[in-house]
Scaffold this motif. Structure first.
Motif, short mmCIF file in Angstrom:
data_model
loop_
_atom_site.label_atom_id
_atom_site.label_comp_id
_atom_site.label_asym_id
_atom_site.label_seq_id
_atom_site.Cartn_x
_atom_site.Cartn_y
_atom_site.Cartn_z
N LYS A 279 0.84 -1.21 0.00
CA LYS A 279 0.00 0.00 0.00
C LYS A 279 0.87 1.25 0.00
O LYS A 279 1.81 1.37 0.78
N ILE A 280 0.54 2.19 -0.86
CA ILE A 280 1.24 3.47 -0.93
C ILE A 280 0.21 4.58 -1.05
O ILE A 280 -0.67 4.55 -1.91
N ASP A 281 0.30 5.54 -0.13
CA ASP A 281 -0.62 6.68 -0.13
C ASP A 281 -2.08 6.22 -0.14
O ASP A 281 -2.92 6.79 -0.86
N GLY A 282 -2.36 5.19 0.64
CA GLY A 282 -3.73 4.73 0.80
C GLY A 282 -4.26 3.84 -0.31
O GLY A 282 -5.41 3.41 -0.26
N LYS A 283 -3.42 3.53 -1.32
CA LYS A 283 -3.86 2.67 -2.41
C LYS A 283 -2.99 1.42 -2.47
O LYS A 283 -1.81 1.46 -2.14
N TYR A 284 -3.59 0.33 -2.95
CA TYR A 284 -2.89 -0.95 -3.02
C TYR A 284 -2.44 -1.24 -4.45
O TYR A 284 -3.25 -1.26 -5.37
N TYR A 285 -1.14 -1.48 -4.59
CA TYR A 285 -0.59 -1.74 -5.91
C TYR A 285 0.01 -3.14 -6.04
O TYR A 285 0.31 -3.58 -7.14
N ALA A 286 0.22 -3.82 -4.92
CA ALA A 286 0.78 -5.17 -4.94
C ALA A 286 0.02 -6.03 -3.95
O ALA A 286 -0.37 -5.57 -2.88
N VAL A 287 -0.20 -7.28 -4.32
CA VAL A 287 -0.91 -8.24 -3.46
C VAL A 287 0.10 -9.26 -2.95
O VAL A 287 0.67 -10.02 -3.73
N SER A 288 0.30 -9.27 -1.66
CA SER A 288 1.31 -10.13 -1.06
C SER A 288 0.78 -11.54 -0.86
O SER A 288 -0.32 -11.73 -0.36
N TYR A 289 1.60 -12.51 -1.27
CA TYR A 289 1.20 -13.91 -1.08
C TYR A 289 2.09 -14.63 -0.09
O TYR A 289 1.80 -15.76 0.28
N GLN A 290 3.15 -13.97 0.38
CA GLN A 290 4.07 -14.67 1.28
C GLN A 290 4.94 -13.67 2.04
O GLN A 290 5.60 -12.83 1.43
N PRO A 291 4.95 -13.73 3.37
CA PRO A 291 5.88 -12.89 4.12
C PRO A 291 7.30 -13.41 3.97
O PRO A 291 7.54 -14.61 3.94
N VAL A 292 8.24 -12.47 3.84
CA VAL A 292 9.65 -12.83 3.71
C VAL A 292 10.36 -12.35 4.97
O VAL A 292 10.91 -11.25 5.00
N ILE A 293 10.34 -13.13 5.99
CA ILE A 293 10.86 -12.72 7.30
C ILE A 293 12.38 -12.88 7.32
O ILE A 293 12.90 -13.98 7.11
N GLU A 294 13.08 -11.79 7.53
CA GLU A 294 14.53 -11.86 7.62
C GLU A 294 14.89 -12.59 8.91
O GLU A 294 14.40 -12.25 9.99
N THR A 295 15.74 -13.58 8.80
CA THR A 295 16.00 -14.41 9.97
C THR A 295 17.41 -14.98 9.94
O THR A 295 18.16 -14.79 8.98
N LEU A 296 17.75 -15.68 10.98
CA LEU A 296 19.00 -16.43 11.06
C LEU A 296 18.67 -17.91 11.01
O LEU A 296 17.92 -18.42 11.86
N PHE A 297 19.20 -18.61 10.02
CA PHE A 297 19.12 -20.06 10.00
C PHE A 297 20.32 -20.58 10.79
O PHE A 297 21.46 -20.18 10.53
N VAL A 298 20.06 -21.45 11.74
CA VAL A 298 21.09 -21.87 12.69
C VAL A 298 21.42 -23.35 12.51
O VAL A 298 20.53 -24.19 12.42
N ASN A 299 22.72 -23.64 12.48
CA ASN A 299 23.19 -25.02 12.52
C ASN A 299 23.20 -25.42 13.99
O ASN A 299 24.17 -25.19 14.71
#
Length: 422
Positions: A134-154
């Motif tokens: 959403k930008i300035d109250g309007k929707y231009y992209a439809v999200s299908y998946q959150p991309v959570i920045e994370t640490l993958f741990v061994n």
């Protein structure tokens, strides 16, 4: 004679009606068989093929052609297609970076579709995920998946060396030195995504109460009244780089994704920075027990920043088949579509699937986004395409390679001023 004429006329009329009916039937059949082909700029992975197969089964008047995406050059390729007048109909991009197309009038406003029938479609989404586009109250992209920045741990490395996964920056430095003595790099990250490491900057901003303003470009990034956070993050990352905790040491700034992931799977890296959307891949491919963890806090007890970057779909402003494109995006983000993405270890963006995650690693990933101290934020990349490019490709690498923090922040500030028009 008169009777024969009447019969003949009747036969002619009957034949004419039959021919007209046949022609009409043929015309109707032709119309019913008319199929439109829409082009989809996205991954050609199997889950996308499964979604398309299901969509086409329910929508026999639409065929979907995948145009395989080049993630490293996606923005330029998409813009070139739009400028040429021959874009795809549906395109992948990151929801929270959709301003790169909105600012130049290249993205279709999807608000009327999302808000139709009393917000029926929009209400299916987790609010913070749909709002990423959403930008300035309007929707231009439809999200299908959150991309959570994370640490993958061994987790095997930590267990075998009797170490705890660090929760603060100070703990990270201690653990990193202990691992270094054993020939193991504490951290892995590859060229092109070093902007992810700026999560520390967002944490500082959150704890200083300026996160929303700074991320929107409303505070200066350099000077006597600069927004707190960026300088701190750059100092911390430069320290890690210089001490050799970042794989593979001197070449860390140019290491490729394949090189870093291979080293992680070989047990040479203890913690790997990456998008949570790849959780399924790491769980499947790693020959050791994989865990996920929050980025270490700058200070214990502070607020923790969680980004709202998402994988999303949008429609170019001059797409040839807009209505069919929207229909495809609706299906893609339906329960049927989300079931396919979830089966590959990808998190859902719709409410109906949030409580149906039964994979423990995916649940752990979602848990990194919850808590009383968690604050959501949007990336500073949204300020402008130029700011996005500098943050993503240059800032961290330049400082670690020797450029002064003052010089790097001054360049970023110049881009912010240009974007904000003052």
């Amino acid at each position: 004679m008169k009777r024969k004429s009447i019969v003949l006329l009747s036969l002619v009329l009957a034949c004419s009606m039959a021919l007209a009916f046949a022609a009409g039937a043929k015309e109707s059949a032709g119309a019913a068989q008319e199929v439109k082909t829409i082009k989809f700029y996205g991954s050609d992975a199997q889950y996308n093929k499964n979604i398309i197969a299901k969509f086409e089964a329910e929508n026999p008047d639409v065929k979907v052609q995948i145009v395989p995406i080049d993630f490293d050059n996606a923005e330029q390729i998409i813009k070139t297609g739009i400028a040429s007048g021959n874009p795809v109909d549906v395109s992948f991009f990151w929801g929270s970076q959709i301003s790169a197309f909105v600012s130049s009038g290249m993205a279709l406003d999807l608000t009327p579709y999302l808000t139709a029938d009393n917000n029926a479609w929009m209400n299916t989404f987790v609010p913070k995920y749909i709002d990423a586009g959403k930008i300035d109250g309007k929707y231009y992209a439809v999200s299908y998946q959150p991309v959570i920045e994370t640490l993958f741990v061994n987790e095997t490395i930590f267990a075998e060396n009797n170490l705890q996964v660090p929760t603060t920056w100070d703990e990270l430095l201690v653990v990193a030195e202990q691992l270094k003595q054993k020939g193991i790099y504490a951290l892995g990250n590859w060229s092109g995504q070093n902007h992810q490491l700026l999560v520390f900057a967002y944490q500082v901003m959150a704890n200083n109460g300026v996160l929303e303003q700074a991320a929107a470009g409303k505070l200066p990034f350099a000077g006597s009244n600069e927004a707190p956070g960026l300088r701190t993050a750059l100092e911390l990352l430069r320290d890690v780089y210089k001490k050799g905790y970042w794989y593979p040491g001197e070449g860390a700034l140019t290491a490729t994704k394949d090189q870093v992931q291979a080293a992680f799977f070989q047990g040479r890296i203890a913690m790997l920075f990456d998008a949570g959307s790849n959780v399924g891949q790491y769980e499947k491919d790693a020959p050791f027990k994989v865990g996920v963890a929050k980025f270490p806090l700058v200070e214990k007890g502070g607020k923790y920043g969680v980004n709202v970057v998402t994988n999303a779909l949008f429609v170019p402003i001059n797409a040839a088949h807009k209505e069919e494109a929207v229909r495809f995006i609706k299906f893609y983000t339906s329960e049927a579509g989300q079931s396919e993405t979830m089966a590959t270890g990808r998190l859902p963006s719709i409410k109906a699937k949030q409580d149906k995650i039964d994979n423990k690693l995916m649940q752990a990933l979602m848990n990194t986004t919850t808590g009383d101290n968690v604050v959501s934020y949007r990336h500073m990349q949204n300020i402008s395409p130029e700011v996005n490019s500098y943050l993503q490709n240059d800032l961290v690498g330049a400082v670690c390679a020797g450029e002064s923090i003052d010089s790097a922040l001054a360049k970023l500030e110049a881009l912010r001023v240009k974007a904000m028009g003052k």
